[in-house]
Design a protein around this motif. Structure first.
Motif, PDB file in Angstrom:
ATOM      1  N   UNK A 246       6.045  37.838 120.402  1.00 41.31           N
ATOM      2  CA  UNK A 246       4.838  38.602 120.729  1.00 41.31           C
ATOM      3  C   UNK A 246       5.172  39.689 121.748  1.00 41.31           C
ATOM      4  N   UNK A 247       4.492  40.828 121.672  1.00 41.22           N
ATOM      5  CA  UNK A 247       4.711  41.843 122.716  1.00 41.22           C
ATOM      6  C   UNK A 247       4.242  41.315 124.069  1.00 41.22           C
ATOM      7  N   UNK A 248       4.922  41.725 125.121  1.00 41.45           N
ATOM      8  CA  UNK A 248       4.530  41.275 126.471  1.00 41.45           C
ATOM      9  C   UNK A 248       3.338  42.077 126.964  1.00 41.45           C
ATOM     10  N   UNK A 448      14.239  38.548 129.053  1.00 43.70           N
ATOM     11  CA  UNK A 448      14.500  39.262 130.304  1.00 43.70           C
ATOM     12  C   UNK A 448      13.725  40.593 130.329  1.00 43.70           C
ATOM     13  N   UNK A 449      13.719  41.277 129.201  1.00 42.78           N
ATOM     14  CA  UNK A 449      12.992  42.552 129.110  1.00 42.78           C
ATOM     15  C   UNK A 449      11.494  42.309 129.325  1.00 42.78           C
ATOM     16  N   UNK A 454       6.563  42.646 132.559  1.00 44.35           N
ATOM     17  CA  UNK A 454       5.419  42.044 133.258  1.00 44.35           C
ATOM     18  C   UNK A 454       5.357  42.492 134.716  1.00 44.35           C
ATOM     19  N   UNK A 455       6.514  42.898 135.229  1.00 42.41           N
ATOM     20  CA  UNK A 455       6.543  43.391 136.610  1.00 42.41           C
ATOM     21  C   UNK A 455       6.187  44.878 136.672  1.00 42.41           C
ATOM     22  N   UNK A 456       5.854  45.464 135.515  1.00 39.19           N
ATOM     23  CA  UNK A 456       5.449  46.867 135.471  1.00 39.19           C
ATOM     24  C   UNK A 456       6.551  47.826 135.081  1.00 39.19           C
TER      25      UNK A 456
END
Lengths: 494, 295
Positions: A246-248, A448-449, A454-456
């Motif tokens: 799924x896309x993050x 990892x990506x 998620x951290x922007x």
């Protein structure tokens, strides 16, 4: 072994007789080396090879090896080096044990469906040159030779090796090849070794060819305790992973304005490249990247995806382009120092597609971090823990001192990726990030990506792994790059 | 059994050593020099031996200094050239002109001109100490040989600039100085550098011997070799050596005289053979090293 260094150490390597063994695994792990060894193609004087506890020179002189060489066929991954530039394609197609012009037509018709009879005839009269026929044509031609040998086979107790036979082919031709191989295998149950790291072949084979289990065995090569191992590959695990991918979703609140906007018209090398997010190419649209975004840039081979990435990074001069990066306007007149002082490593970075070229092979693993603008670059503990995010846990400290040149292609690619990821730039351009990676590593890199996303942090991805990236990004984040048709027509008119 | 294994191991090592042409010729050179020295120790008179020892050592010291100076100059000018290429392209033309000016002067002529300056400095008592004079001689020769290093490093940098290697490091925030000095020159070019420096070592000996021979036989009346340190070139030009060399010619027509050469004409023959043998060995070492590292 060469000199003091072990190249490949494998205890059991099995090819099931009468079956197609599809061998997956990261590049540089030894797939080609093993297949060449079995086929008797390795230099016996330069290397120290033992096969079935038998000295290699004895193996080469044995009946089994001679039978494999005379009855089987090896399709090399680099088609240019396989063909003889002093002979026309037609002569090579009828050379030696495959001399039978009557069987050419059907095979060539199937592999070159877009060409008329006349065009095919013209192609056959060509002397191979580096630029003509194209890489894809050369590869299909070699495949044609292999199929011809299969058709003329006298003794099926041999081996056919296809080493990355679809590396230069698009999905359409790749699927034609797979279909032909299955069809031939239905009539003659040959022993075939098909080497690839194109995991999307699995989906094609398992979804379109229901009779696959009777013909193909899926294997993967991996390294365990510094030794290569051949293990069964579970196609179900790949397919279910792909289905669940799924896309993050970024945890940061997406801003309304993009952090990068590239206007849709770019002029470079005397041609105009256009960008759109409409798959039919009816309208143009700027390439926008938002905070925590993952954007996929698609285009046919050779259109200029890497060129666009380099233009964005300020590494390639363009005649005309307009880019806005976090409020900073950049165009063809912007001096390179702007990228150097304000963008590289801070706002944007890039992972190049060929790890072999992008890394200094003369250095050691730890040297990859030297010179980076991070304070911990010389801290062995930090380097080790960083490497463990893309390699296995509890890496031996000696790994840090290993020469980069001794690593497999997949390991080099992991270093290539981690060097840019560690900088945590706002936007990271990934040019073919999965080149040479095995399935497990691909999963790890995607995780990892997504954690970075998620951290922007944002990504612009260029990849031929459509099957995976299509699921990694949301459909509205897919852009298409294409050449302006009017521009093309102008250049073709006298 | 153990003896056989040890014997086999030794034979294997010896076979391997023979394939390493550079190491083989280095050991041939050292052994040859040692043999010549021992022979001279037995058969040559002490003052002449002392002169040969001095001449050989001075020649080797100067050639070694040429290596260091040429490497430093080549590296330094490469960095200046690269900075000008990136920041002041117009000024790079001026540097290019200066370099081509040096390139246009034949090495032997340039070195002779440098010796004129050196003699003036010695005559005016500006240069007095022997080490300083040796260094100046090395510097003069290095000025005309460092271009080899400069060209090599410039080619290496240009080669890596074309690859993704350079750009991939740039976009990761690695400074260009780091990429050029550490990644390209130190990490990726030491073998190329060593190969070139071996060549320069040979070139320096050849140039030094040639120029010292020329000025010692008196082709130039402007320069006096009296105050210059003795080298193999200047020794070869001495009257004793010249007579010894003529004796070789004499032995070509009087075969039975040949036996006397290594006993009665030792000084000239030793100097000549040291020069020729050293140059041959250095050529072979450079060749072998280049082949071993596939340069």
């Amino acid at each position: 072994m060469t000199g003091q260094r072990m190249l490949v150490d494998i205890r059991h390597f099995t090819l099931t007789p009468g079956k197609i063994t599809l061998l997956l695994g990261e590049s540089g792990i030894g797939k080609t080396l093993i297949s060449r060894t079995i086929f008797g193609l390795m230099p016996e004087k330069e290397l120290n090879i033992t096969i079935n506890e038998q000295d290699y020179s004895d193996y080469l002189a044995g009946a089994q090896c001679r039978e494999i060489q005379s009855q089987g066929f090896f399709v090399f991954q680099e088609p240019s080096s396989h063909l003889n530039p002093m002979m026309t394609l037609s002569d090579q197609l009828n050379e030696g044990t495959i001399h039978d012009p009557s069987s050419n037509n059907d095979i060539l018709k199937a592999l070159f469906p877009a060409l008329t009879d006349h065009e095919r005839h013209q192609l056959l009269n060509v002397y191979p040159k580096p630029y003509r026929p194209s890489g894809g044509e050369k590869q299909r031609f070699l495949i044609a030779m292999a199929f011809k040998k299969m058709a003329l086979l006298k003794n099926p107790d041999t081996i056919f090796v296809f080493d990355e036979p679809t590396g230069n082919l698009d999905n359409v031709y790749r699927n034609i090849f797979l279909k032909m191989l299955i069809e031939v295998h239905k009539t003659i149950p040959l022993t075939v070794l098909l080497i690839t790291h194109d995991y999307s072949m699995i989906t094609e084979l398992t979804t379109r060819h229901s009779e696959i289990p009777d013909h193909i065995e899926f294997h993967e090569m991996c390294v365990s305790d510094n030794r290569q191992k051949q293990v069964k590959f579970s196609t179900e695990s790949y397919i279910s992973w792909l289905r669940d991918l799924q896309p993050a979703v970024s945890q940061r609140k997406s801003s309304i304005d993009p952090i990068l906007r590239l206007e849709p018209e770019i002029e470079v090398f005397g041609r105009t490249l256009l960008i759109t997010n409409d798959s039919t190419h009816r309208s143009r649209s700027s390439l926008d990247i938002f905070e925590g975004d993952a954007v996929y840039l698609k285009a046919g081979s050779g259109v200029g995806k890497t060129t666009i990435a380099k233009i964005i990074m300020g590494l390639q001069h363009a005649t005309r382009f307009n880019l806005n990066l976090k409020g900073l306007d950049l165009n063809e007149k912007t001096p390179i120092n702007v990228w150097k002082n304000r963008i590289w490593a801070r706002t944007m970075s890039m992972v190049f597609q060929h790890a072999d070229e992008a890394l200094n092979l003369s250095g050691k693993v730890k040297d990859i971090f030297r010179g980076l603008p991070i304070p911990e670059r010389s801290d062995r503990g930090f380097i080790k823990s960083t490497l463990e995010t893309v390699f296995e846990k509890n890496l031996p400290p000696s790994f840090l001192d290993m020469p980069v040149a001794y690593l497999s292609g997949g390991q080099k690619q992991r270093l290539n990726l981690i060097r840019a990821l560690i900088l945590e730039p706002d936007i990271l351009i990934l040019d073919e990030p999965f080149n040479g990676l095995d399935f497990n590593t691909m999963q790890r890199i995607l995780d990892l990506l997504q954690a970075h996303q998620k951290k922007g942090k944002s990504f612009l991805i260029i990849s031929h792994n459509e099957e995976i990236i299509d699921r990694f990004v949301t459909p509205d984040r897919i852009y298409y790059l294409y050449r302006d048709r009017s521009d093309q027509e102008r250049s073709e008119s006298p | 059994m153990t003896a056989t294994t040890t014997g086999e191991k030794l034979r294997h090592r010896l076979n391997h050593f023979v394939t390493l042409k550079d190491w083989l010729w280095l050991s041939i050179w050292i052994s040859g020099i040692l043999f010549i020295w021992i022979w001279n120790l037995i058969f040559l008179n002490s003052p002449a031996l002392h002169q040969i020892e001095n001449g050989f050592l001075n020649t080797i010291i100067i050639a070694a200094m040429v290596i260091l100076i040429a490497a430093g100059l080549g590296w330094g000018i490469t960095l200046i050239d690269d900075i000008l290429y990136r920041r002041f392209p117009r000024m790079r033309i001026a540097l290019g002109f200066l370099i081509n000016l040096i390139r246009s002067v034949p090495q032997i002529v340039g070195t002779l001109l440098g010796y004129v300056l050196l003699t003036l400095l010695i005559q005016n008592k500006i240069l007095t100490s022997a080490p300083l004079i040796l260094f100046s001689m090395a510097l003069i020769i290095a000025v005309f040989l460092f271009l080899e290093i400069f060209d090599l490093l410039r080619e290496r940098i240009a080669h890596f600039r074309k690859l993704d290697f350079y750009d991939a490091m740039l976009v990761c925030g690695i400074s260009e100085h780091f990429i050029i000095n550490r990644e390209i020159i130190l990490r990726s070019s030491p073998m190329h550098m060593i190969n070139k420096l071996i060549g320069i070592f040979g070139g320096a000996i050849f140039l030094l011997c040639s120029v010292d021979f020329i000025i010692s036989v008196g082709l130039s009346t402007e320069i006096s070799p009296v105050d210059l340190p003795v080298t193999l070139g200047s020794l070869l030009a001495k009257i004793d050596s010249k007579q010894d060399i003529l004796a070789i010619g004499h032995s070509m027509t009087h075969w039975n005289y040949m036996i006397k050469l290594p006993f009665e004409h030792l000084q000239g023959i030793t100097v000549a053979s040291l020069i020729v043998f050293t140059l041959l060995c250095i050529y072979q070492i450079a060749n072998g090293y280049g082949r071993r590292h596939r340069l």
